[in-house]
Design a protein around this motif. Structure first.
Motif, PDB file in Angstrom:
ATOM      1  N   PRO A  48       0.822  -1.219   0.000  1.00 56.99           N
ATOM      2  CA  PRO A  48       0.000   0.000   0.000  1.00 56.99           C
ATOM      3  C   PRO A  48       0.854   1.266   0.000  1.00 56.99           C
ATOM      4  O   PRO A  48       0.574   2.222  -0.727  1.00 56.99           O
ATOM      5  N   TRP A  79      -3.819  -7.631  -4.086  1.00 61.62           N
ATOM      6  CA  TRP A  79      -3.417  -6.245  -4.354  1.00 61.62           C
ATOM      7  C   TRP A  79      -3.831  -5.749  -5.747  1.00 61.62           C
ATOM      8  O   TRP A  79      -3.707  -4.575  -6.056  1.00 61.62           O
ATOM      9  N   GLU A  82      -6.474  -2.691  -6.469  1.00 61.85           N
ATOM     10  CA  GLU A  82      -5.957  -1.405  -5.956  1.00 61.85           C
ATOM     11  C   GLU A  82      -4.778  -0.939  -6.810  1.00 61.85           C
ATOM     12  O   GLU A  82      -4.617   0.247  -7.098  1.00 61.85           O
TER      13      GLU A  82
END
Ligand SMILES: CC(C)(COP(=O)(O)OP(=O)(O)OC[C@H]1O[C@@H](n2cnc3c(N)ncnc32)[C@H](O)[C@@H]1OP(=O)(O)O)[C@@H](O)C(=O)NCCC(=O)NCCSC(=O)C[C@H](O)C(=O)O
Ligand SMILES: [Mg+2]
Length: 296
Positions: A48, A79, A82
């Protein structure tokens, strides 16, 4: 086939999106393309933060002027979505999909980008790094012939291929070479760019230079790189050599002679030269010109 409009992709450098020093350096480097990596170069716990760092970095003054590609994690991973949103937001030239197994993976990414209203100018690149991808090279490459698909380039992932198949990368990638050639063949059939895999031993630039020459002889457009020291040797190896430029100029000059204007095949210094060689010579000269312009 490369043509006079093929982009220069001699040196395609991976830059980990989580590495501030590498990010800060990349705009000053002479590579043709940068791939900002959110996948294997970034540890799971830093995904992130790397995504956020990349957004911030590419919105600022440090964005490199060369072609910009973002490698996301596989769309099926935790992931993937995103990453795709973040990649779309930074307006890249391309998004590189890892661990592609077949055309479905590319079509799914294409559809997801459409849903995000990504412009069609954002292209998809596909890593060929699983045994399934090698088996599916034909159907994958066919997407290159489909104007509705975004697929623009194939990238070899030789580390993952070695991991999955047990195939050795030594000596001189002898066992891997048939599959690399298959990839070049498929890529050309689909009018796609084709970029070779990385050399892990980034300190041995002599061996790296030889690997680049081999890759060029196999038909690759360029090589993916992991370290700035590899840029110079890759740029040199994938550029037209002075003897090739001289030969290409001689072919263009010979076909321009009035007596040859309407001939398909001529004799030049004891060799048969056809119009297909004229096309190749024009492509090579355009590539040499593009490199010269880039250096100015
Ligand atoms: C391999 C490295 C970890 C080595 O890093 P380091 O020890 O820091 O190298 P140096 O000290 O020699 O670095 C000198 C300076 O250059 C900068 N640097 C290093 N690498 C890069 C880079 N890739 N891009 C931009 N700048 C870079 C250093 O920051 C130093 O800067 P300065 O101190 O200011 O002078 C490292 O090179 C690295 O992380 N490389 C990339 C690794 C990576 O991206 N891996 C994933 C892609 S490869 C892959 O996945 C293959 C494929 O999928 C497959 O399956 O085969
Ligand atoms: Mg890989």
């Amino acid at each position: 086939m490369q043509d006079t409009t093929s982009p220069l992709r001699r040196s395609v450098l991976y830059v980990p999106a989580s590495n501030d020093k590498a990010l800060a350096k990349c705009a000053s480097l002479a590579c043709d393309t940068v791939i900002f990596d959110l996948e294997d170069a970034v540890a799971p716990e830093r995904k992130p933060a790397a995504r956020e760092r990349l957004r911030e970095f590419l919105a600022g003054d440090g964005r490199p002027g060369c072609e910009v590609v973002v490698r996301i994690n596989a769309l099926g991973s935790e992931w993937g979505t995103e990453d795709l949103l973040a990649a779309r937001a930074v307006k890249p030239d391309g998004i590189l999909l890892p661990k592609v197994n077949g055309p479905r993976d590319i079509l799914d990414a294409d559809a997801a980008l459409d849903e995000m209203d990504a412009p069609r100018s954002v292209k998809l690149w596909a890593m060929i790094e699983t045994a399934r991808a090698v088996l599916n090279l034909g159907p994958i490459a066919e997407l290159g012939q489909n104007p509705a698909a975004r697929l623009a380039c194939l990238v070899a992932g030789t580390n993952d291929l070695a991991r999955e198949t047990g195939m050795s990368l030594a000596p001189e990638r002898g066992y891997m070479t048939p599959f690399l050639l298959q990839m070049v063949m498929a890529g050309r059939a689909g009018s796609l760019g084709v970029i070779d895999g990385v050399a892990n031993d980034f300190r041995d630039l002599e061996a790296f230079g030889r690997a680049c020459q081999d890759a060029r002889a196999m038909g690759f457009d360029g090589k993916t790189l992991i370290h700035p020291a590899q840029i110079g040797p890759a740029n040199a190896a994938f550029a037209p050599q002075p003897t090739e430029v001289a030969e290409a100029r001689a072919i263009v000059a010979a076909f321009a002679l009035p007596e040859n204007r309407e001939r398909g095949a001529i004799s030049l210094e004891g060799r048969m030269v056809e119009r297909l060689h004229l096309d190749m010579a024009q492509t090579l000269l355009a590539r040499a010109r593009a490199i010269e312009e880039k250096q100015q």
